[in-house]
Design a protein around this motif. Structure first.
Motif, PDB file in Angstrom:
ATOM      1  N   VAL A   1       0.845  -1.196   0.000  1.00 24.46           N
ATOM      2  CA  VAL A   1       0.000   0.000   0.000  1.00 24.46           C
ATOM      3  C   VAL A   1       0.882   1.248   0.000  1.00 24.46           C
ATOM      4  O   VAL A   1       0.672   2.188  -0.780  1.00 24.46           O
ATOM      5  CB  VAL A   1      -0.940   0.024   1.226  1.00 24.46           C
ATOM      6  CG1 VAL A   1      -1.689   1.364   1.303  1.00 24.46           C
ATOM      7  CG2 VAL A   1      -1.935  -1.122   1.163  1.00 24.46           C
ATOM      8  N   LYS A   2       1.893   1.244   0.851  1.00 27.69           N
ATOM      9  CA  LYS A   2       2.822   2.386   0.928  1.00 27.69           C
ATOM     10  C   LYS A   2       3.544   2.584  -0.392  1.00 27.69           C
ATOM     11  O   LYS A   2       3.663   3.721  -0.886  1.00 27.69           O
ATOM     12  CB  LYS A   2       3.820   2.145   2.065  1.00 27.69           C
ATOM     13  CG  LYS A   2       4.842   3.251   2.236  1.00 27.69           C
ATOM     14  CD  LYS A   2       5.776   2.946   3.407  1.00 27.69           C
ATOM     15  CE  LYS A   2       6.808   4.051   3.592  1.00 27.69           C
ATOM     16  NZ  LYS A   2       7.721   3.751   4.745  1.00 27.69           N
ATOM     17  N   THR A   3       4.013   1.498  -0.976  1.00 30.86           N
ATOM     18  CA  THR A   3       4.733   1.587  -2.245  1.00 30.86           C
ATOM     19  C   THR A   3       3.836   2.144  -3.347  1.00 30.86           C
ATOM     20  O   THR A   3       4.257   2.995  -4.148  1.00 30.86           O
ATOM     21  CB  THR A   3       5.262   0.196  -2.645  1.00 30.86           C
ATOM     22  OG1 THR A   3       6.148  -0.283  -1.630  1.00 30.86           O
ATOM     23  CG2 THR A   3       5.995   0.252  -3.972  1.00 30.86           C
ATOM     24  N   ASN A   4       2.594   1.666  -3.398  1.00 29.05           N
ATOM     25  CA  ASN A   4       1.671   2.161  -4.415  1.00 29.05           C
ATOM     26  C   ASN A   4       1.384   3.647  -4.251  1.00 29.05           C
ATOM     27  O   ASN A   4       1.310   4.400  -5.243  1.00 29.05           O
ATOM     28  CB  ASN A   4       0.369   1.355  -4.367  1.00 29.05           C
ATOM     29  CG  ASN A   4       0.513  -0.034  -4.965  1.00 29.05           C
ATOM     30  OD1 ASN A   4       1.386  -0.270  -5.800  1.00 29.05           O
ATOM     31  ND2 ASN A   4      -0.325  -0.955  -4.541  1.00 29.05           N
ATOM     32  N   LEU A   5       1.208   4.090  -3.011  1.00 28.56           N
ATOM     33  CA  LEU A   5       0.983   5.517  -2.770  1.00 28.56           C
ATOM     34  C   LEU A   5       2.174   6.343  -3.232  1.00 28.56           C
ATOM     35  O   LEU A   5       2.014   7.374  -3.903  1.00 28.56           O
ATOM     36  CB  LEU A   5       0.713   5.768  -1.283  1.00 28.56           C
ATOM     37  CG  LEU A   5      -0.703   5.537  -0.768  1.00 28.56           C
ATOM     38  CD1 LEU A   5      -0.733   5.663   0.747  1.00 28.56           C
ATOM     39  CD2 LEU A   5      -1.680   6.523  -1.396  1.00 28.56           C
ATOM     40  N   GLN A   6       3.361   5.892  -2.877  1.00 26.39           N
ATOM     41  CA  GLN A   6       4.563   6.637  -3.251  1.00 26.39           C
ATOM     42  C   GLN A   6       4.732   6.718  -4.766  1.00 26.39           C
ATOM     43  O   GLN A   6       5.259   7.705  -5.284  1.00 26.39           O
ATOM     44  CB  GLN A   6       5.800   5.988  -2.608  1.00 26.39           C
ATOM     45  CG  GLN A   6       5.842   6.140  -1.093  1.00 26.39           C
ATOM     46  CD  GLN A   6       6.975   5.361  -0.448  1.00 26.39           C
ATOM     47  OE1 GLN A   6       7.493   4.396  -1.028  1.00 26.39           O
ATOM     48  NE2 GLN A   6       7.370   5.763   0.738  1.00 26.39           N
ATOM     49  N   ALA A   7       4.262   5.689  -5.463  1.00 28.41           N
ATOM     50  CA  ALA A   7       4.374   5.665  -6.924  1.00 28.41           C
ATOM     51  C   ALA A   7       3.203   6.349  -7.617  1.00 28.41           C
ATOM     52  O   ALA A   7       3.176   6.453  -8.846  1.00 28.41           O
ATOM     53  CB  ALA A   7       4.482   4.217  -7.408  1.00 28.41           C
ATOM     54  N   GLY A   8       2.215   6.814  -6.837  1.00 26.44           N
ATOM     55  CA  GLY A   8       1.027   7.414  -7.434  1.00 26.44           C
ATOM     56  C   GLY A   8       0.113   6.394  -8.081  1.00 26.44           C
ATOM     57  O   GLY A   8      -0.723   6.746  -8.924  1.00 26.44           O
ATOM     58  N   LYS A   9       0.256   5.125  -7.677  1.00 25.37           N
ATOM     59  CA  LYS A   9      -0.577   4.073  -8.235  1.00 25.37           C
ATOM     60  C   LYS A   9      -1.852   3.979  -7.417  1.00 25.37           C
ATOM     61  O   LYS A   9      -1.969   3.215  -6.454  1.00 25.37           O
ATOM     62  CB  LYS A   9       0.179   2.737  -8.225  1.00 25.37           C
ATOM     63  CG  LYS A   9      -0.536   1.633  -8.999  1.00 25.37           C
ATOM     64  CD  LYS A   9       0.355   0.406  -9.130  1.00 25.37           C
ATOM     65  CE  LYS A   9      -0.307  -0.655  -9.996  1.00 25.37           C
ATOM     66  NZ  LYS A   9       0.567  -1.835 -10.196  1.00 25.37           N
ATOM     67  N   VAL A  10      -2.838   4.789  -7.808  1.00 24.00           N
ATOM     68  CA  VAL A  10      -4.113   4.855  -7.115  1.00 24.00           C
ATOM     69  C   VAL A  10      -5.225   4.754  -8.151  1.00 24.00           C
ATOM     70  O   VAL A  10      -5.005   4.889  -9.353  1.00 24.00           O
ATOM     71  CB  VAL A  10      -4.251   6.161  -6.305  1.00 24.00           C
ATOM     72  CG1 VAL A  10      -3.208   6.226  -5.205  1.00 24.00           C
ATOM     73  CG2 VAL A  10      -4.149   7.378  -7.210  1.00 24.00           C
ATOM     74  N   ARG A  11      -6.419   4.522  -7.661  1.00 25.79           N
ATOM     75  CA  ARG A  11      -7.588   4.427  -8.547  1.00 25.79           C
ATOM     76  C   ARG A  11      -8.638   5.422  -8.047  1.00 25.79           C
ATOM     77  O   ARG A  11      -8.986   5.423  -6.859  1.00 25.79           O
ATOM     78  CB  ARG A  11      -8.145   3.000  -8.521  1.00 25.79           C
ATOM     79  CG  ARG A  11      -9.339   2.788  -9.431  1.00 25.79           C
ATOM     80  CD  ARG A  11      -9.877   1.364  -9.321  1.00 25.79           C
ATOM     81  NE  ARG A  11      -8.931   0.375  -9.804  1.00 25.79           N
ATOM     82  CZ  ARG A  11      -8.282  -0.486  -9.027  1.00 25.79           C
ATOM     83  NH1 ARG A  11      -8.465  -0.473  -7.706  1.00 25.79           N
ATOM     84  NH2 ARG A  11      -7.441  -1.357  -9.546  1.00 25.79           N
ATOM     85  N   LEU A  12      -9.129   6.256  -8.938  1.00 30.74           N
ATOM     86  CA  LEU A  12     -10.155   7.235  -8.605  1.00 30.74           C
ATOM     87  C   LEU A  12     -11.464   6.776  -9.233  1.00 30.74           C
ATOM     88  O   LEU A  12     -11.523   6.538 -10.442  1.00 30.74           O
ATOM     89  CB  LEU A  12      -9.780   8.618  -9.141  1.00 30.74           C
ATOM     90  CG  LEU A  12      -8.331   9.082  -8.918  1.00 30.74           C
ATOM     91  CD1 LEU A  12      -8.125  10.481  -9.475  1.00 30.74           C
ATOM     92  CD2 LEU A  12      -7.970   9.020  -7.450  1.00 30.74           C
ATOM     93  N   VAL A  13     -12.500   6.654  -8.419  1.00 23.86           N
ATOM     94  CA  VAL A  13     -13.776   6.132  -8.911  1.00 23.86           C
ATOM     95  C   VAL A  13     -14.909   7.086  -8.528  1.00 23.86           C
ATOM     96  O   VAL A  13     -15.126   7.369  -7.351  1.00 23.86           O
ATOM     97  CB  VAL A  13     -14.063   4.724  -8.346  1.00 23.86           C
ATOM     98  CG1 VAL A  13     -15.386   4.198  -8.903  1.00 23.86           C
ATOM     99  CG2 VAL A  13     -12.933   3.757  -8.671  1.00 23.86           C
ATOM    100  N   PHE A  14     -15.615   7.569  -9.544  1.00 23.99           N
ATOM    101  CA  PHE A  14     -16.822   8.364  -9.343  1.00 23.99           C
ATOM    102  C   PHE A  14     -18.022   7.424  -9.390  1.00 23.99           C
ATOM    103  O   PHE A  14     -18.134   6.610 -10.312  1.00 23.99           O
ATOM    104  CB  PHE A  14     -16.964   9.417 -10.441  1.00 23.99           C
ATOM    105  CG  PHE A  14     -15.792  10.351 -10.551  1.00 23.99           C
ATOM    106  CD1 PHE A  14     -15.710  11.491  -9.775  1.00 23.99           C
ATOM    107  CD2 PHE A  14     -14.754  10.083 -11.438  1.00 23.99           C
ATOM    108  CE1 PHE A  14     -14.627  12.350  -9.874  1.00 23.99           C
ATOM    109  CE2 PHE A  14     -13.677  10.939 -11.553  1.00 23.99           C
ATOM    110  CZ  PHE A  14     -13.600  12.070 -10.767  1.00 23.99           C
ATOM    111  N   VAL A  15     -18.911   7.531  -8.427  1.00 25.53           N
ATOM    112  CA  VAL A  15     -20.096   6.673  -8.373  1.00 25.53           C
ATOM    113  C   VAL A  15     -21.341   7.541  -8.344  1.00 25.53           C
ATOM    114  O   VAL A  15     -21.419   8.522  -7.586  1.00 25.53           O
ATOM    115  CB  VAL A  15     -20.062   5.743  -7.140  1.00 25.53           C
ATOM    116  CG1 VAL A  15     -21.343   4.920  -7.059  1.00 25.53           C
ATOM    117  CG2 VAL A  15     -18.857   4.823  -7.188  1.00 25.53           C
ATOM    118  N   ALA A  16     -22.331   7.184  -9.159  1.00 26.82           N
ATOM    119  CA  ALA A  16     -23.601   7.900  -9.187  1.00 26.82           C
ATOM    120  C   ALA A  16     -24.680   6.968  -9.702  1.00 26.82           C
ATOM    121  O   ALA A  16     -24.388   5.900 -10.260  1.00 26.82           O
ATOM    122  CB  ALA A  16     -23.502   9.142 -10.068  1.00 26.82           C
ATOM    123  N   ASP A  17     -25.931   7.371  -9.524  1.00 25.08           N
ATOM    124  CA  ASP A  17     -27.022   6.585 -10.095  1.00 25.08           C
ATOM    125  C   ASP A  17     -27.043   6.719 -11.613  1.00 25.08           C
ATOM    126  O   ASP A  17     -27.409   5.777 -12.321  1.00 25.08           O
ATOM    127  CB  ASP A  17     -28.369   6.991  -9.487  1.00 25.08           C
ATOM    128  CG  ASP A  17     -28.610   8.490  -9.541  1.00 25.08           C
ATOM    129  OD1 ASP A  17     -27.641   9.255  -9.693  1.00 25.08           O
ATOM    130  OD2 ASP A  17     -29.780   8.904  -9.416  1.00 25.08           O
TER     131      ASP A  17
END
Length: 381
Positions: free
Chosen positions: A157-173
């Protein structure tokens, strides 16, 4: 709203369900927290569907080093590859869903990557588990694969954060076209970050009948192919005892390393199949009991200083599907000086810190309990 789905019952009745908006944004947030599969992880990756571990609702994001939460993210999840997944929920009736929410999410992501210590994320996960009346160790171990290393998971988790390896998810109906186009553009340009949207429509019929239908939006074929070619999070490698002990030596006190060697020697004396695994930042020893019903994994010894009794993987088949047998094992574990295991932990992963087993009497009692466990597995039903 237009559209509908139909439910065909066994008795031949056909019920029509009409699309309906959610009564509140909070209701949709509650549904995601309780049923993370609504995030459409199977649509994100058909070969390896994403599974979700809820860290927290209303996760604070600081705007500076060691700062307090300046913003509040609707949900933070982790997937099985330890990729932080930031989720923001809006109803289609909220005008901010078209453009404003994008800038809001990018603010969240930029500051989360810069200022979220992994210790904070782990602490919030543990608090969430406690609020749900669960043991955090059991929740995490149930989420991970049988041979996974919990400490190594948090390091990733720490390594992924440092590398900017994240996922952004917008949720709506309903995901409006303006948001869909922005998501597709960002997902095509950003790497290793991923930007997606999930539309979770609600269909309601007469009485209490209700259906939720998630649909992934914004993952173009080109973006999927380009990002999958970059490789996934490194998995464990099979290694030998020398390599495992070399990793453990870097992490353990001398007394705990001696206990680890004793556990390996015990497994050899019992005729168990050796099974050593190396991860990016850690290693594990998980001996295998060969039985007529297939291999069984009784114990996991981690290079970080813990041993886990693998009841989660033993409880569903004989003899440990019998509650009386599990209780007897619990009694044997509680006979170990310094160890206390609650009966409800016997369907999860009772945890034993190696420091408890530095005492010779405690170690012998623990090995007696593990020997009994192995004998029960070999006896079969």
């Amino acid at each position: 709203m237009s559209g509908g789905v139909f439910v065909l019952h066994d008795d031949g009745r056909l019920d029509s369900l009409a699309e309906r908006p959610y009564d509140s944004e909070d209701l949709l947030q509650q549904l995601l927290a309780g049923y993370p599969d609504l995030l459409a992880g199977d649509q994100m990756d058909a070969d390896r569907p994403r599974r979700w571990l809820l860290v927290s609702r209303e996760m604070g994001i600081p705007g500076e080093e060691d700062g307090a939460g300046r913003w509040s993210l609707d949900h933070l999840f982790l997937d099985q590859d330890a990729i932080p997944t930031l989720v923001e929920v809006k109803r289609s009736s909220d005008s901010r869903i078209r453009r404003e929410v994008v800038g809001q999410m990018l603010d969240y992501a930029a500051n989360a990557v810069a200022y979220w210590p992994v210790e904070t994320i782990r602490s919030r996960f543990e608090k969430t588990a406690e609020e749900q009346g669960q043991a955090a160790d059991d929740v995490l171990a149930a989420f991970l694969e049988p041979e996974a290393d919990p400490d190594g998971f948090w390091q990733t988790v720490k390594t992924n954060l440092q590398a900017g390896k994240v996922r952004l998810v917008f949720v709506a109906d309903v995901i409006p076209d303006e948001l869909r186009r922005v998501v597709e553009f960002l997902n095509g340009q950003m790497d290793p970050a991923e930007v997606l949207a999930v539309e979770v429509k609600q269909f309601v019929g007469d009485g209490r009948l209700k259906t939720l239908v998630p649909r992934l939006v914004g993952q173009t074929s080109a973006a999927r192919q380009r990002k999958s070619s970059g490789g996934s999070t490194p998995k464990q490698q099979k290694v030998d005892e020398v390599t495992f002990l070399a990793v453990a030596r870097e992490k353990l006190a001398a007394d705990d390393l001696a206990v680890t060697r004793r556990l390996i020697a015990w497994a050899g004396e019992q005729g168990l199949t050796p099974n050593f695994n190396r991860y990016p930042t850690s290693a594990s020893f998980i001996p295998i009991v060969e039985t007529s019903a297939g291999p069984r994994y009784p114990l996991s010894v981690q290079s970080g200083g813990d041993a886990w009794v693998q009841m989660k993987w033993l409880r569903d088949s004989p003899p440990f599907n019998d509650e009386r047998i599990r209780h007897e094992l619990c009694d044997r574990l509680n006979a170990v000086p310094g160890l206390q295991v609650a009966p409800e932990r016997m369907t999860g992963y009772p945890r034993v810190t190696l420091s408890i087993l530095r005492d010779e009497a405690a170690l012998m009692k623990f090995l007696d309990a593990m020997t009994w466990l192995v004998e029960k597995l070999r006896m079969g039903p």
